[in-house]
Design an enzyme around this catalytic site. Structure first.
Site, PDB file in Angstrom:
ATOM      1  N   ASP A  69      -1.756  18.410  -6.129  1.00 38.59           N
ATOM      2  CA  ASP A  69      -0.511  18.493  -6.233  1.00 38.59           C
ATOM      3  C   ASP A  69       0.656  19.615  -6.309  1.00 38.59           C
ATOM      4  OD1 ASP A  69      -1.525  17.436  -3.824  1.00 38.59           O
ATOM      5  OD2 ASP A  69      -1.024  15.305  -4.441  1.00 38.59           O
ATOM      6  N   ARG A  99      -9.186  22.968 -15.457  1.00 37.56           N
ATOM      7  CA  ARG A  99     -10.432  22.437 -15.479  1.00 37.56           C
ATOM      8  C   ARG A  99     -10.214  21.049 -15.695  1.00 37.56           C
ATOM      9  NH1 ARG A  99     -15.407  23.762 -18.584  1.00 37.56           N
ATOM     10  NH2 ARG A  99     -14.015  23.230 -21.171  1.00 37.56           N
ATOM     11  N   GLU A 105     -24.147  23.190 -15.465  1.00 40.01           N
ATOM     12  CA  GLU A 105     -24.147  23.131 -17.469  1.00 40.01           C
ATOM     13  C   GLU A 105     -25.487  21.743 -17.409  1.00 40.01           C
ATOM     14  OE1 GLU A 105     -20.145  22.750 -18.615  1.00 40.01           O
ATOM     15  OE2 GLU A 105     -19.571  21.396 -17.335  1.00 40.01           O
ATOM     16  N   ASP A 153     -22.633  23.217 -22.580  1.00 45.02           N
ATOM     17  CA  ASP A 153     -23.213  22.074 -21.929  1.00 45.02           C
ATOM     18  C   ASP A 153     -25.036  22.491 -21.840  1.00 45.02           C
ATOM     19  OD1 ASP A 153     -21.641  19.920 -22.173  1.00 45.02           O
ATOM     20  OD2 ASP A 153     -20.410  21.225 -21.603  1.00 45.02           O
ATOM     21  N   HIS A 210     -11.139  18.922 -21.251  1.00 49.67           N
ATOM     22  CA  HIS A 210     -11.607  18.267 -22.871  1.00 49.67           C
ATOM     23  C   HIS A 210     -10.220  18.668 -23.796  1.00 49.67           C
ATOM     24  CE1 HIS A 210     -16.240  18.884 -23.047  1.00 49.67           C
ATOM     25  NE2 HIS A 210     -15.990  20.202 -22.924  1.00 49.67           N
TER      26      HIS A 210
HETATM   27  C1  3PY Z   1     -20.098  24.474 -22.039  1.00 52.40           C
HETATM   28  O1  3PY Z   1     -20.161  25.823 -21.978  1.00 52.40           O
HETATM   29  O2  3PY Z   1     -20.333  23.527 -21.283  1.00 52.40           O
HETATM   30  C2  3PY Z   1     -17.767  25.206 -21.088  1.00 52.40           C
HETATM   31  O3  3PY Z   1     -18.291  23.987 -20.156  1.00 52.40           O
HETATM   32  C3  3PY Z   1     -17.727  26.150 -20.989  1.00 52.40           C
HETATM   33  O4  3PY Z   1     -16.388  26.288 -20.442  1.00 52.40           O
HETATM   34 MG    MG Z   2     -18.991  22.297 -20.471  1.00 54.81          MG
END
Ligand code: 3PY
Ligand code: MG
Length: 252
Positions: free
Chosen positions: A83, A69, A147, A173, A44
């Site tokens: 890497d 992430r 998620e 999500d 993000h």
């Molecule tokens: C979510 O809450 O969707 C996330 O990915 C939190 O990191």
């Molecule tokens: Mg998320």
């Protein structure tokens, strides 16, 4: 196995922070506060490959484990972070066991996976390739995110994929994709989180959770969750700055 991966798998309760401010100074400040780990948010936040490497270096200056992430479960998303010397990856929106297996393959060198060998920072820019190869598969953490409705439906199969270390729940999500928002959606979201956690723990996986506030942690601990990411640097900065200005104005 690094201490960090062993601690995640054990599982030990760990408190980490997301770093979304795309600069090593933010990472260094967070690292100096002593979290159990940091997670650069390459899903993000606008963190390119070169900047990610600088941010990883900043965390390692304070000997704080740092994962990233990444945008997805395929090798082109995962290879650069590893890497550059990340201690692991957090892979978002994994909805099927095949996607989980693809994440494992991208994260591990042959014969376990398909990660490509190269002279990245992790391997001493080519100077320590054999040393790095000898330990990377056992040291690198793989956390995948549950998620989506697919993850909820397929969690029995996903949670048995070998090589996945942590199943990390994204409540944001998950709530949006299940249509379980606000107080009315809370029971549905809680049922989904409980199912993902119980099935994953029964399969021997550690379970993680994003918490917007540290006050949420205790309740999730009671459910069996151990791997926590508590907000992000931008949010903590905003909270502290807003509170400082509001407090100052009390004296006007
Ligand atoms: C979510 O809450 O969707 C996330 O990915 C939190 O990191
Ligand atoms: Mg998320």
């Amino acid at each position: 196995m690094t201490d960090f991966r062993s601690r995640c798998i054990a599982p030990e309760p760990l408190a980490g922070l997301f770093c979304a401010i795309p600069h090593p100074t933010g990472v260094e400040i967070c690292a100096a506060t002593g979290p159990d780990f940091l997670c650069l948010d390459g899903e993000h936040a606008p963190i390119d490959r070169e900047r990610a490497e600088e941010m990883i270096r900043a965390a390692q200056l304070h000997r704080v484990p740092v994962i990233m992430r990444v945008p997805g479960h395929l090798p082109d998303s995962i290879a650069g972070a590893l890497d550059s010397g990340a201690d692991g990856v957090l892979v978002p929106r994994v909805s099927t066991a095949d996607e989980a297996r693809a994440a494992v393959a991208a994260t591990r060198y042959p014969p376990v996976g398909v990660r490509g060998v190269g002279p990245g920072r992790a391997a001493g820019f080519g100077y320590r390739i054999p040393d790095y190869l000898a330990t990377a598969n056992s040291r690198i953490l793989l956390a995948i995110q549950a998620e989506t409705p697919g993850a909820l439906e397929n969690i029995e199969e996903i949670s048995t994929v070998e090589g996945v270390d942590v199943i990390f729940i994204g409540p944001g999500d998950l709530g949006v994709t299940l249509g379980a928002l606000g107080p009315e959606g809370r029971p549905k979201l809680m049922a989904a989180i409980t199912r993902i956690t119980k099935v994953s723990r029964a399969a021997g996986k550690a379970v993680g959770m994003f918490c917007a506030s540290p006050d949420e942690v205790q309740g999730w601990r009671e459910l069996g969750i151990t791997f926590f990411l508590i907000g992000n640097d931008a949010r903590h900065l905003a909270d502290a700055a807003g509170a400082a200005v509001a407090r100052a104005r009390e004296g006007f």
